[in-house]
Design an enzyme around this catalytic site. Structure first.
Site: not given
Length: 258
Positions: A88, A151, A178
Protein backbone atom coordinates in the site's frame (compact mmCIF):
# COMPACT_ATOMS: atom_id res chain seq x y z
CA UNK A 1 -13.99 10.73 19.39
CA UNK A 2 -11.51 12.44 21.69
CA UNK A 3 -7.79 11.62 21.76
CA UNK A 4 -5.63 13.65 24.16
CA UNK A 5 -8.37 16.25 24.16
CA UNK A 6 -8.43 16.46 20.35
CA UNK A 7 -11.85 16.00 18.77
CA UNK A 8 -12.10 13.77 15.71
CA UNK A 9 -15.35 13.92 13.77
CA UNK A 10 -16.65 17.23 15.09
CA UNK A 11 -15.77 20.70 13.86
CA UNK A 12 -12.51 21.52 12.16
CA UNK A 13 -10.61 18.46 10.87
CA UNK A 14 -7.42 17.58 12.66
CA UNK A 15 -4.16 17.96 10.74
CA UNK A 16 -1.90 14.89 10.78
CA UNK A 17 1.75 15.20 9.79
CA UNK A 18 3.69 12.02 8.95
CA UNK A 19 7.20 11.63 10.35
CA UNK A 20 9.33 9.77 7.81
CA UNK A 21 12.86 10.16 9.21
CA UNK A 22 15.11 7.20 8.42
CA UNK A 23 17.25 7.46 11.57
CA UNK A 24 17.10 8.85 15.11
CA UNK A 25 18.45 12.29 14.25
CA UNK A 26 16.24 12.78 11.19
CA UNK A 27 13.16 11.65 13.12
CA UNK A 28 13.91 13.98 16.04
CA UNK A 29 14.49 16.93 13.71
CA UNK A 30 11.22 16.35 11.90
CA UNK A 31 9.35 15.95 15.19
CA UNK A 32 10.76 19.26 16.46
CA UNK A 33 9.67 21.05 13.28
CA UNK A 34 6.22 19.44 13.37
CA UNK A 35 5.65 20.31 17.02
CA UNK A 36 6.23 23.95 16.05
CA UNK A 37 3.47 23.67 13.41
CA UNK A 38 -0.35 23.82 13.71
CA UNK A 39 -0.58 19.99 13.54
CA UNK A 40 -1.78 18.26 16.71
CA UNK A 41 -1.41 14.65 15.54
CA UNK A 42 1.94 13.20 14.48
CA UNK A 43 1.98 9.99 12.46
CA UNK A 44 5.17 8.00 12.90
CA UNK A 45 5.68 6.12 9.64
CA UNK A 46 7.56 3.28 11.28
CA UNK A 47 8.19 1.61 7.92
CA UNK A 48 10.42 4.53 6.90
CA UNK A 49 12.61 4.20 10.00
CA UNK A 50 15.83 2.14 9.92
CA UNK A 51 15.15 0.94 6.36
CA UNK A 52 18.23 -1.30 6.12
CA UNK A 53 17.53 -3.20 9.34
CA UNK A 54 16.10 -6.71 9.28
CA UNK A 55 12.78 -7.38 11.03
CA UNK A 56 14.25 -8.15 14.46
CA UNK A 57 16.65 -5.20 14.51
CA UNK A 58 13.99 -2.90 13.11
CA UNK A 59 11.54 -3.77 15.88
CA UNK A 60 14.24 -3.31 18.53
CA UNK A 61 15.22 0.12 17.22
CA UNK A 62 11.60 1.23 16.86
CA UNK A 63 10.74 0.23 20.44
CA UNK A 64 13.87 1.99 21.72
CA UNK A 65 12.94 5.19 19.87
CA UNK A 66 9.24 5.21 20.79
CA UNK A 67 9.51 6.56 24.37
CA UNK A 68 11.96 9.23 23.23
CA UNK A 69 9.58 10.40 20.50
CA UNK A 70 6.60 10.35 22.84
CA UNK A 71 8.47 12.47 25.42
CA UNK A 72 9.62 14.92 22.76
CA UNK A 73 6.06 15.48 21.52
CA UNK A 74 4.67 16.65 24.85
CA UNK A 75 1.29 15.88 26.37
CA UNK A 76 -0.81 18.06 24.08
CA UNK A 77 -0.09 16.13 20.86
CA UNK A 78 -1.27 12.67 19.86
CA UNK A 79 0.89 9.96 18.30
CA UNK A 80 -0.46 7.75 15.52
CA UNK A 81 1.79 4.82 14.64
CA UNK A 82 1.65 3.40 11.14
CA UNK A 83 3.52 0.56 9.47
CA UNK A 84 2.70 1.12 5.82
CA UNK A 85 3.63 -1.97 3.85
CA UNK A 86 4.96 -2.03 0.30
CA UNK A 87 1.59 -3.36 -0.89
CA UNK A 88 0.00 0.00 0.00
CA UNK A 89 2.83 2.36 -0.88
CA UNK A 90 5.07 1.85 2.15
CA UNK A 91 8.74 1.06 2.62
CA UNK A 92 8.78 -2.45 4.11
CA UNK A 93 7.76 -5.86 2.83
CA UNK A 94 6.13 -7.55 5.80
CA UNK A 95 4.20 -10.81 6.03
CA UNK A 96 1.09 -10.69 8.17
CA UNK A 97 2.73 -12.34 11.17
CA UNK A 98 5.60 -9.83 11.33
CA UNK A 99 3.23 -6.90 10.80
CA UNK A 100 0.99 -8.04 13.64
CA UNK A 101 3.94 -8.66 15.97
CA UNK A 102 5.37 -5.20 15.35
CA UNK A 103 2.06 -3.36 15.77
CA UNK A 104 1.16 -5.34 18.90
CA UNK A 105 4.57 -4.57 20.40
CA UNK A 106 3.96 -0.86 19.78
CA UNK A 107 0.49 -1.14 21.32
CA UNK A 108 1.88 -2.84 24.43
CA UNK A 109 4.72 -0.34 24.92
CA UNK A 110 4.11 1.58 28.15
CA UNK A 111 5.46 4.19 30.51
CA UNK A 112 6.57 3.25 34.00
CA UNK A 113 2.99 4.07 35.06
CA UNK A 114 1.62 1.54 32.53
CA UNK A 115 0.28 4.28 30.26
CA UNK A 116 0.31 3.50 26.55
CA UNK A 117 2.97 5.34 24.54
CA UNK A 118 0.79 5.19 21.42
CA UNK A 119 -2.46 7.16 21.07
CA UNK A 120 -3.74 5.69 17.79
CA UNK A 121 -2.66 2.77 15.62
CA UNK A 122 -3.13 2.16 11.88
CA UNK A 123 -3.85 -1.26 10.36
CA UNK A 124 -4.28 -1.96 6.66
CA UNK A 125 -7.65 -3.67 6.40
CA UNK A 126 -6.73 -5.46 3.17
CA UNK A 127 -4.38 -7.68 5.20
CA UNK A 128 -5.50 -11.10 6.40
CA UNK A 129 -8.67 -11.05 8.48
CA UNK A 130 -6.99 -12.77 11.43
CA UNK A 131 -4.15 -10.24 11.46
CA UNK A 132 -6.53 -7.28 11.31
CA UNK A 133 -8.69 -8.72 14.08
CA UNK A 134 -5.66 -9.43 16.26
CA UNK A 135 -4.32 -5.88 15.99
CA UNK A 136 -7.73 -4.31 16.60
CA UNK A 137 -8.33 -6.51 19.65
CA UNK A 138 -4.90 -5.69 21.09
CA UNK A 139 -5.46 -1.96 20.59
CA UNK A 140 -8.94 -1.98 22.08
CA UNK A 141 -7.68 -3.92 25.11
CA UNK A 142 -5.40 -0.91 25.74
CA UNK A 143 -8.18 1.59 24.88
CA UNK A 144 -6.25 2.75 21.80
CA UNK A 145 -8.41 3.81 18.82
CA UNK A 146 -7.72 2.10 15.50
CA UNK A 147 -7.44 3.71 12.08
CA UNK A 148 -8.45 1.05 9.55
CA UNK A 149 -6.80 2.09 6.27
CA UNK A 150 -7.07 1.21 2.60
CA UNK A 151 -5.01 2.76 -0.23
CA UNK A 152 -5.48 2.55 -3.96
CA UNK A 153 -2.53 4.08 -5.81
CA UNK A 154 -3.92 3.20 -9.23
CA UNK A 155 -7.55 4.27 -9.39
CA UNK A 156 -10.66 5.60 -7.70
CA UNK A 157 -13.25 2.87 -7.10
CA UNK A 158 -16.92 3.62 -7.80
CA UNK A 159 -18.82 5.50 -5.10
CA UNK A 160 -20.59 2.37 -3.89
CA UNK A 161 -17.30 0.50 -3.49
CA UNK A 162 -15.73 3.36 -1.50
CA UNK A 163 -18.65 3.48 0.91
CA UNK A 164 -18.67 -0.32 1.17
CA UNK A 165 -14.98 -0.35 2.13
CA UNK A 166 -15.43 2.34 4.79
CA UNK A 167 -18.52 0.69 6.29
CA UNK A 168 -16.85 -2.71 6.29
CA UNK A 169 -13.80 -1.27 8.06
CA UNK A 170 -16.06 0.05 10.81
CA UNK A 171 -17.97 -3.23 11.04
CA UNK A 172 -14.66 -5.04 11.60
CA UNK A 173 -13.83 -2.79 14.54
CA UNK A 174 -11.95 0.18 13.09
CA UNK A 175 -12.77 3.30 15.08
CA UNK A 176 -11.70 5.60 12.23
CA UNK A 177 -12.14 4.05 8.77
CA UNK A 178 -9.78 5.58 6.22
CA UNK A 179 -9.54 5.39 2.45
CA UNK A 180 -7.11 7.11 0.08
CA UNK A 181 -7.60 6.79 -3.67
CA UNK A 182 -6.00 8.03 -6.89
CA UNK A 183 -8.10 10.16 -9.25
CA UNK A 184 -7.67 10.24 -13.02
CA UNK A 185 -10.23 13.00 -13.61
CA UNK A 186 -12.02 15.77 -11.70
CA UNK A 187 -15.12 13.58 -11.73
CA UNK A 188 -13.30 10.93 -9.71
CA UNK A 189 -12.38 13.52 -7.07
CA UNK A 190 -16.10 14.29 -6.84
CA UNK A 191 -16.78 10.56 -6.42
CA UNK A 192 -14.50 10.42 -3.37
CA UNK A 193 -16.02 13.56 -1.88
CA UNK A 194 -19.57 12.31 -2.45
CA UNK A 195 -18.69 9.00 -0.77
CA UNK A 196 -17.18 10.87 2.19
CA UNK A 197 -20.33 12.95 2.56
CA UNK A 198 -22.49 9.81 2.47
CA UNK A 199 -20.45 8.09 5.18
CA UNK A 200 -20.60 11.22 7.35
CA UNK A 201 -24.39 11.15 7.01
CA UNK A 202 -24.41 7.66 8.55
CA UNK A 203 -23.52 9.30 11.86
CA UNK A 204 -21.56 6.26 13.02
CA UNK A 205 -18.32 8.05 13.93
CA UNK A 206 -15.31 9.74 12.36
CA UNK A 207 -13.73 8.65 9.10
CA UNK A 208 -10.98 9.90 6.78
CA UNK A 209 -11.34 10.09 2.99
CA UNK A 210 -8.60 11.41 0.72
CA UNK A 211 -8.15 11.81 -3.02
CA UNK A 212 -4.39 11.74 -3.61
CA UNK A 213 -2.13 13.54 -6.05
CA UNK A 214 -2.27 17.10 -7.33
CA UNK A 215 -5.70 16.51 -8.83
CA UNK A 216 -7.09 15.42 -5.49
CA UNK A 217 -5.47 18.13 -3.36
CA UNK A 218 -8.81 19.88 -2.95
CA UNK A 219 -10.03 16.91 -0.89
CA UNK A 220 -7.34 17.65 1.70
CA UNK A 221 -8.55 21.18 2.37
CA UNK A 222 -12.31 20.63 1.90
CA UNK A 223 -12.39 17.83 4.48
CA UNK A 224 -14.81 19.54 6.85
CA UNK A 225 -17.37 20.31 4.15
CA UNK A 226 -17.50 16.66 3.08
CA UNK A 227 -17.30 15.10 6.53
CA UNK A 228 -13.71 13.82 6.74
CA UNK A 229 -12.37 14.00 10.30
CA UNK A 230 -8.72 14.64 9.47
CA UNK A 231 -6.35 15.55 6.70
CA UNK A 232 -2.65 14.89 6.14
CA UNK A 233 -0.06 17.61 5.51
CA UNK A 234 3.71 17.75 5.31
CA UNK A 235 6.54 19.36 7.19
CA UNK A 236 9.48 18.79 4.89
CA UNK A 237 9.24 15.45 3.10
CA UNK A 238 5.82 14.19 2.00
CA UNK A 239 4.66 10.63 2.64
CA UNK A 240 1.99 10.46 -0.07
CA UNK A 241 1.26 12.13 -3.42
CA UNK A 242 -0.43 15.53 -3.19
CA UNK A 243 0.34 16.39 0.43
CA UNK A 244 0.49 20.13 1.02
CA UNK A 245 2.52 22.19 3.49
CA UNK A 246 1.01 22.13 6.97
CA UNK A 247 0.82 25.92 7.30
CA UNK A 248 -1.01 26.21 3.97
CA UNK A 249 -3.44 23.45 4.94
CA UNK A 250 -4.20 25.06 8.31
CA UNK A 251 -4.89 28.39 6.65
CA UNK A 252 -7.11 26.89 3.93
CA UNK A 253 -9.08 24.75 6.40
CA UNK A 254 -9.96 27.92 8.26
CA UNK A 255 -10.80 29.87 5.09
CA UNK A 256 -13.03 27.09 3.74
CA UNK A 257 -14.95 26.35 6.95
CA UNK A 258 -18.65 25.85 6.07
Amino acid sequence: MSVRGLELGAGRPQIIVPLVGADDDALRAQAIATCASPARILEWRVDCFAPQADAAEHRERVLAMLPQLRAQMGEERALLVTVRTAAEGGQRELPDGELSALLCALIEASTAQDEALVDLVDIETARGAETVAQVIAAAHARHIPVVGSFHDFHATPPLGEITRILREQRRRGADIPKIAVTPRSPEEVLTLLAASSEIAADGEGPHIAISMGTLGAVSRVAAETFGSAATFAQVGEASAPGQLDVADVARMLELLRP
